[in-house]
Design a protein around this motif. Structure first.
Motif, PDB file in Angstrom:
ATOM      1  N   UNK A   1      44.400-107.769  15.460  1.00 26.79           N
ATOM      2  CA  UNK A   1      43.185-107.422  16.192  1.00 26.79           C
ATOM      3  C   UNK A   1      42.718-106.043  15.740  1.00 26.79           C
ATOM      4  N   UNK A   2      41.438-105.927  15.392  1.00 28.98           N
ATOM      5  CA  UNK A   2      40.827-104.634  15.050  1.00 28.98           C
ATOM      6  C   UNK A   2      39.632-104.442  15.966  1.00 28.98           C
ATOM      7  N   UNK A   3      39.702-103.412  16.820  1.00 30.41           N
ATOM      8  CA  UNK A   3      38.687-103.283  17.868  1.00 30.41           C
ATOM      9  C   UNK A   3      38.287-101.835  18.125  1.00 30.41           C
ATOM     10  N   UNK A   4      36.975-101.632  18.329  1.00 33.25           N
ATOM     11  CA  UNK A   4      36.490-100.385  18.906  1.00 33.25           C
ATOM     12  C   UNK A   4      36.692-100.511  20.414  1.00 33.25           C
ATOM     13  N   UNK A   5      37.701 -99.827  20.939  1.00 36.59           N
ATOM     14  CA  UNK A   5      37.976 -99.950  22.374  1.00 36.59           C
ATOM     15  C   UNK A   5      38.395 -98.603  22.929  1.00 36.59           C
ATOM     16  N   UNK A   6      38.688 -98.568  24.223  1.00 40.74           N
ATOM     17  CA  UNK A   6      38.838 -97.303  24.945  1.00 40.74           C
ATOM     18  C   UNK A   6      40.276 -96.812  25.083  1.00 40.74           C
TER      19      UNK A   6
ATOM     20  N   UNK B   1      43.073-119.295  19.107  1.00 40.88           N
ATOM     21  CA  UNK B   1      43.986-118.333  18.502  1.00 40.88           C
ATOM     22  C   UNK B   1      45.409-118.879  18.413  1.00 40.88           C
ATOM     23  N   UNK B   2      45.843-119.550  19.456  1.00 36.20           N
ATOM     24  CA  UNK B   2      47.199-120.109  19.459  1.00 36.20           C
ATOM     25  C   UNK B   2      47.362-121.153  18.355  1.00 36.20           C
TER      26      UNK B   2
ATOM     27  N   UNK C   1      49.899-112.684  21.026  1.00 36.70           N
ATOM     28  CA  UNK C   1      49.233-113.537  20.043  1.00 36.70           C
ATOM     29  C   UNK C   1      49.063-112.781  18.728  1.00 36.70           C
ATOM     30  N   UNK C   2      48.753-111.498  18.829  1.00 39.08           N
ATOM     31  CA  UNK C   2      48.491-110.699  17.633  1.00 39.08           C
ATOM     32  C   UNK C   2      49.752-110.000  17.141  1.00 39.08           C
ATOM     33  N   UNK C   3      49.935-110.037  15.836  1.00 39.14           N
ATOM     34  CA  UNK C   3      51.100-109.388  15.230  1.00 39.14           C
ATOM     35  C   UNK C   3      50.974-107.871  15.273  1.00 39.14           C
TER      36      UNK C   3
END
Length: 235
Positions: free
Chosen positions: A130-135, A119-120, A150-152
């Motif tokens: 980042x697009x995530x199904x998370x909690x 990623x770097x 790291x992610x904009x």
């Protein structure tokens, strides 16, 4: 897709199963840890417990925004093993949970470190989202594994109210990049939840194909512009 780098201006990454397991479905990853620890349970009962735990965590706000991945995983394993202990006599949930937790956390730490290097390098030339199904605790988890900064932008299902496989969550990612969909490449491990909906949203796609939840292979893989087995292949 040999011209990928020439035409891609930004990347959208999935998190779970992509950056933290190297393409292995989390259900499979946990089952292999059960096997390694010698947990005395059938794969069928484990699968029932895994699905039950996922649904419980999806229905109820159990995971809090400040929960680390270690704590999140501990909660997930507790729910799974309580389910098993209610259906299998003499199952010592407390003992096995610690063994499995140690195995999984070590593996995840190692895998996210590898992903971070990729990623770097990618970030030197492309903005990343980042697009995530998370909690609701993805920011805490990213910081835990040194993936923060790291992610904009981060588009998390629990925050935006849209979950994969709804393609609109990828549209939100494209909007966060400030680009047109055809300028964006989505990288994910799930064909059904990442690749197919990302293609519907108009994006290019890279399918990180690893060990899935089932052994059944989808005959239609037309939504994947490129298939990789290691994240470093993007470079």
């Amino acid at each position: 897709m040999t011209d990928n780098h020439k035409t891609t201006k930004g990347y959208i990454f999935d998190y779970g199963g992509t950056l933290d397991t190297g393409g292995c479905h989390w259900g499979r990853r946990i089952w292999h840890a059960y096997e390694k620890a010698g947990v005395p349970v059938s794969e069928q009962l484990f699968r029932e417990a895994y699905v039950y735990a996922e649904r419980e965590l999806g229905r109820n706000p159990i995971i809090q925004p400040d929960y680390t991945f270690h704590k999140t995983l501990n909660v997930k394993l507790r729910i799974e093993m309580e389910y098993i202990s209610e259906r299998q006599a003499d199952f010592d949930a407390a003992r096995w949970r610690n063994d499995v937790l140690d195995i999984l956390y070590k593996q995840t730490t190692e895998e996210t470190a590898k992903s971070r290097e990729v990623l770097i390098r990618l970030k030197e030339h492309h903005p990343l989202v980042l697009v995530s199904n998370f909690y609701g605790n993805i920011s805490t988890v990213l910081e835990e594994f040194k993936l923060d900064n790291i992610f904009d932008s981060i588009v998390e299902s629990a925050v935006v109210g849209v979950r994969k496989p709804d393609h609109r969550i990828f549209t939100l990612g494209v909007e966060a990049l400030g680009m047109s969909a055809e300028e964006v490449t989505v990288v994910g491990d799930s064909y059904d939840k990442d690749i197919a909906p990302a293609k519907k949203a108009g994006c290019r796609t890279i399918w990180m194909r690893g060990e899935g939840w089932t052994d059944n292979e989808d005959n239609d893989t037309s939504a994947a512009d490129k298939v990789i087995t290691e994240l470093s292949e993007i470079l």
